[in-house]
Write a protein that holds these residues in place. Structure first.
Motif, PDB file in Angstrom:
ATOM      1  N   LYS A  11      50.496  55.205  40.911  1.00 44.71           N
ATOM      2  CA  LYS A  11      49.729  56.098  41.789  1.00 44.71           C
ATOM      3  C   LYS A  11      48.438  56.551  41.105  1.00 44.71           C
ATOM      4  O   LYS A  11      47.365  56.542  41.723  1.00 44.71           O
ATOM      5  N   GLU A  14      46.053  53.599  41.008  1.00 43.85           N
ATOM      6  CA  GLU A  14      45.488  53.345  42.339  1.00 43.85           C
ATOM      7  C   GLU A  14      44.371  54.348  42.653  1.00 43.85           C
ATOM      8  O   GLU A  14      43.282  53.959  43.093  1.00 43.85           O
ATOM      9  N   ASN A  18      40.328  53.449  42.920  1.00 46.90           N
ATOM     10  CA  ASN A  18      39.615  53.807  44.153  1.00 46.90           C
ATOM     11  C   ASN A  18      38.380  54.662  43.850  1.00 46.90           C
ATOM     12  O   ASN A  18      37.312  54.446  44.425  1.00 46.90           O
ATOM     13  N   ARG A  54      45.279  45.809  38.568  1.00 46.64           N
ATOM     14  CA  ARG A  54      44.478  46.019  39.771  1.00 46.64           C
ATOM     15  C   ARG A  54      43.060  45.459  39.616  1.00 46.64           C
ATOM     16  O   ARG A  54      42.518  44.831  40.528  1.00 46.64           O
TER      17      ARG A  54
END
Length: 83
Positions: A11, A14, A18, A54
């Motif tokens: 989390k 992420e 972002n 990612r």
């Protein structure tokens, strides 16, 4: 604990990626990693792994999208045009 560690790291990674995309601060994850490392090396390592995964996926996706455009353009150029 492993599940909690993975969930938190994923989390945070992420959210960080972002924000990096939004702001252009491509080294923000390093700063977050430093903050984490002072409190928990285990979470720091899990977070950095999640971020790297990612970022690698983003780069691969960009490459793939570019390649698809090239291949489609080549195919279109090779296909005889109906008159």
């Amino acid at each position: 604990m492993s599940s909690t560690l993975e969930t938190l790291a994923a989390k945070l990674a992420e959210d960080t990626v972002n924000i990096m995309d939004e702001t252009g601060e491509d080294r923000l994850f390093v700063e977050i990693g430093t903050v984490l490392g002072a409190a928990s090396q285990t979470l720091e390592e899990a977070f950095l792994t999640e971020v790297r995964v990612r970022l690698a996926e983003q780069k691969a996706r960009q490459f793939l999208n570019k390649r698809i455009v090239q291949l489609r353009a080549k195919k279109k150029a090779e296909t005889p045009q109906a008159q």
